[in-house]
Design a protein around this motif. Sequence first.
Motif, PDB file in Angstrom:
ATOM      1  N   ILE A   1       0.845  -1.201   0.000  1.00  0.00           N
ATOM      2  CA  ILE A   1       0.000   0.000   0.000  1.00  0.00           C
ATOM      3  C   ILE A   1       0.875   1.243   0.000  1.00  0.00           C
ATOM      4  O   ILE A   1       1.975   1.258   0.535  1.00  0.00           O
ATOM      5  CB  ILE A   1      -1.005   0.027   1.183  1.00  0.00           C
ATOM      6  CG1 ILE A   1      -0.289   0.099   2.522  1.00  0.00           C
ATOM      7  CG2 ILE A   1      -1.940  -1.136   1.136  1.00  0.00           C
ATOM      8  CD1 ILE A   1      -1.220   0.379   3.663  1.00  0.00           C
ATOM      9  N   LYS A   2       0.339   2.285  -0.634  1.00  0.00           N
ATOM     10  CA  LYS A   2       1.101   3.531  -0.783  1.00  0.00           C
ATOM     11  C   LYS A   2       1.000   4.365   0.493  1.00  0.00           C
ATOM     12  O   LYS A   2       0.048   4.238   1.265  1.00  0.00           O
ATOM     13  CB  LYS A   2       0.538   4.328  -1.954  1.00  0.00           C
ATOM     14  CG  LYS A   2       0.603   3.591  -3.277  1.00  0.00           C
ATOM     15  CD  LYS A   2       1.939   3.831  -3.944  1.00  0.00           C
ATOM     16  CE  LYS A   2       1.924   3.425  -5.398  1.00  0.00           C
ATOM     17  NZ  LYS A   2       1.791   1.978  -5.572  1.00  0.00           N
ATOM     18  N   ALA A   3       1.995   5.225   0.667  1.00  0.00           N
ATOM     19  CA  ALA A   3       2.021   6.057   1.873  1.00  0.00           C
ATOM     20  C   ALA A   3       0.797   6.966   1.940  1.00  0.00           C
ATOM     21  O   ALA A   3       0.290   7.255   3.016  1.00  0.00           O
ATOM     22  CB  ALA A   3       3.297   6.882   1.897  1.00  0.00           C
ATOM     23  N   GLU A   4       0.301   7.415   0.759  1.00  0.00           N
ATOM     24  CA  GLU A   4      -0.832   8.349   0.785  1.00  0.00           C
ATOM     25  C   GLU A   4      -2.109   7.661   1.269  1.00  0.00           C
ATOM     26  O   GLU A   4      -2.899   8.269   1.989  1.00  0.00           O
ATOM     27  CB  GLU A   4      -1.048   8.988  -0.585  1.00  0.00           C
ATOM     28  CG  GLU A   4      -1.220   7.999  -1.711  1.00  0.00           C
ATOM     29  CD  GLU A   4      -1.332   8.683  -3.061  1.00  0.00           C
ATOM     30  OE1 GLU A   4      -1.348   9.917  -3.087  1.00  0.00           O
ATOM     31  OE2 GLU A   4      -1.407   7.969  -4.065  1.00  0.00           O
TER      32      GLU A   4
ATOM     33  N   THR B   1      -1.875   7.320   4.958  1.00  0.00           N
ATOM     34  CA  THR B   1      -2.189   8.605   5.579  1.00  0.00           C
ATOM     35  C   THR B   1      -3.702   8.797   5.688  1.00  0.00           C
ATOM     36  O   THR B   1      -4.204   9.219   6.728  1.00  0.00           O
ATOM     37  CB  THR B   1      -1.568   9.730   4.743  1.00  0.00           C
ATOM     38  OG1 THR B   1      -0.166   9.517   4.684  1.00  0.00           O
ATOM     39  CG2 THR B   1      -1.847  11.082   5.352  1.00  0.00           C
TER      40      THR B   1
END
Lengths: 136, 118
Positions: free
Chosen positions: B89-92, B95
């Motif tokens: 999964i991406k950091a965004e 977040t």
Amino acid sequence: MHIETFERRKHTISLTPLIDVVFILLVFFMLATSFTDWRPITLATGTTEAPASETPPAVVRVDAEGGLNYEGRRYDSPRELARRLNRARDNDEISAVIVQPDAQATLDVTVGALDALSGAGVAPMSLATGSNGSRP
Amino acid sequence: MLPLINIVFLLLIFFMLAGVLAQNPPFELTAPDTAETQKAAQLQRQVLAVAADGRLAFAGEPIERDGLADALADWPDDKPLQIRADGGIKAESLTGLFTALRRAGISEVDLLTRHQDP
């Protein structure tokens, strides 16, 4: 007066059904238990109120390829960056290290950077989750 | 016959006590690996699982992001929520998830990683 005496009959409990049940339980627990060694990384979901200190923290940016960027320079090896960060901390130039992943960086890459830096002795370290609005 | 039964009993007790009953989410996920993190954790019964495509599951049951607040309504304040997130999964999106968790009243999470010896 007639007292009846019961003759105790000796029952021998058959072991086979018991063993069957125990085997089924054994197979169930063998399949259902997990022995994975989990290690947690504790993170705050929101803004952490860091005590205002004289020395600023160092912000290390992690890009999508796993490169570590600090003060405009890209480091491919975490050891090299860790040496620099440790030196800066020993000279009281930085107070802590904040790891900030780019929006496209995956969790694997981010956790890998955190792990490599902490393995090289960088501490204290935290992960910026971006929700505190400190994204550049 | 009896020694066999003894051994089977011992194995049964070993597996009952030594392992944790795994609560698998209804999707595949591969947690990130770490080698240096020293703190160990016992897997809790209620874990938030996050798939690579953003699907969520809490305590093995799939939930929507809007349902997070309801599912976590009686979560104690002083206990960090364990998160098993896919390494892809991406950091965004992480977040975004953290923002939703903060709205649901969670201030601290434990991101679970799998220990691999280097």
